[in-house]
Design an enzyme around this catalytic site. Structure first.
Site, short mmCIF file in Angstrom:
data_model
loop_
_atom_site.label_atom_id
_atom_site.label_comp_id
_atom_site.label_asym_id
_atom_site.label_seq_id
_atom_site.Cartn_x
_atom_site.Cartn_y
_atom_site.Cartn_z
N SER A 1 0.09 9.05 5.67
CA SER A 1 1.29 8.39 5.16
C SER A 1 1.87 7.47 6.23
CB SER A 1 2.35 9.44 4.80
OG SER A 1 1.83 10.37 3.88
N1 SAH Z 1 0.95 13.87 4.99
C1 SAH Z 1 -0.44 13.56 4.94
C2 SAH Z 1 -0.73 12.79 3.68
C3 SAH Z 1 -2.11 12.84 3.26
S1 SAH Z 1 -2.45 12.05 1.71
C4 SAH Z 1 -0.81 12.75 6.18
O1 SAH Z 1 0.08 12.17 6.79
O2 SAH Z 1 -1.99 12.69 6.52
C5 SAH Z 1 -2.20 13.36 0.58
C6 SAH Z 1 -3.07 14.57 0.70
O3 SAH Z 1 -2.79 15.41 -0.41
C7 SAH Z 1 -4.59 14.30 0.65
O4 SAH Z 1 -5.19 14.86 1.77
C8 SAH Z 1 -5.03 14.99 -0.64
O5 SAH Z 1 -6.33 15.56 -0.57
C9 SAH Z 1 -3.97 16.07 -0.80
N2 SAH Z 1 -3.80 16.59 -2.15
C10 SAH Z 1 -3.76 15.93 -3.33
N3 SAH Z 1 -3.57 16.78 -4.36
C11 SAH Z 1 -3.49 18.03 -3.80
C12 SAH Z 1 -3.31 19.35 -4.33
N4 SAH Z 1 -3.19 19.58 -5.64
N5 SAH Z 1 -3.28 20.38 -3.47
C13 SAH Z 1 -3.41 20.19 -2.13
N6 SAH Z 1 -3.59 18.99 -1.57
C14 SAH Z 1 -3.62 17.91 -2.40
#
Ligand code: SAH
Length: 219
Positions: free
Chosen positions: A69
């Site tokens: 993000s």
């Molecule tokens: N805060 C993180 C954002 C990553 S993007 C950072 O700064 O890196 C969002 C993440 O949510 C991805 O890794 C994706 O695989 C995960 N995600 C999406 N749906 C999900 C779910 N149902 N349960 C757990 N993780 C999920």
């Protein structure tokens, strides 16, 4: 800290402080959030080829079609979560590379973080261990189920957008608890803040946002 963690040039402390100054200009007001973000190395969470871009205000790829993000989003969500006091237990859905987890872990008592993609879950653990952040528990699972064993949570922060708020997450909020979650599909998403009160739930609609979709199951 060793030199990889400290960073040099485009990954240096000065670059991080510039990022924090930009966040202040963008309206982030919580000094604790700004301070933690100016101290936490963000470049270790992205591939080495992208590390010189780690402090730009942009989302960057972390593999598996996912993104880290952008700094503003991390700061804003954290500030919204902390606005009415320091939460003890926080559930984070979507560990991704672990950057948001690192920020949260320095501002709350304990972070329970859930990721559905196994290689991301493992890599995030390595990154966060290298920063010696120990008040974090990790789960490889579909975050739609939350993490019932440790509920209720004072705070829940969701980093992927479902089309509606998952029922299980509402159930796992403590009374007096807060959840920050993007809701919607594609480019029509909105950040929402949910409060659980004695009598039910109150939803506050905040700003338009862009997150990757919240997906079911794990891989
Ligand atoms: N805060 C993180 C954002 C990553 S993007 C950072 O700064 O890196 C969002 C993440 O949510 C991805 O890794 C994706 O695989 C995960 N995600 C999406 N749906 C999900 C779910 N149902 N349960 C757990 N993780 C999920």
């Amino acid at each position: 800290m060793n030199s990889t963690l400290l960073g040099i040039g485009m990954t240096s402390r000065r670059t991080r402080e510039r990022m924090a100054k930009r966040l202040l200009e963008q309206g982030i007001r919580n000094n604790k959030v700004l301070d933690v973000m100016s101290r936490t190395p963000r470049h270790i969470f992205v591939d080495e080829a992208l590390s010189s871009r780690a402090y730009e205000d942009t989302a960057l790829p972390i593999g598996f079609n996912q993104t880290i993000s952008q700094p503003y989003t991390v700061a804003k969500m954290t500030e919204l979560l902390l606005e009415f006091g320091r939460p003890g237990k926080v559930l984070e859905i979507g560990t991704g590379c672990g950057y948001q987890t690192a920020i949260l872990a320095q501002l709350v008592d304990h972070v329970y973080t859930v990721e559905r993609i196994l290689p991301l879950h493992k890599k995030a653990k390595d990154h966060l261990w290298s920063l010696r952040l120990k008040n974090i528990s990790y789960l490889h699972s579909d975050g739609g189920w939350g993490w019932p064993e440790h509920a209720p949570y004072d705070g829940i922060l969701v980093a992927a957008a479902p089309s509606e708020i998952p029922e299980m997450l509402l159930e796992q909020m403590a009374v007096g608890g807060v959840m920050i979650i993007p809701i919607g599909r594609g480019d029509r998403q909105e950040l929402q803040r949910v409060f659980r009160t004695e009598n039910g739930y109150e939803i506050e609609e905040l700003e338009p946002v862009t997150f990757v979709p919240f997906l079911a199951g794990r891989e």
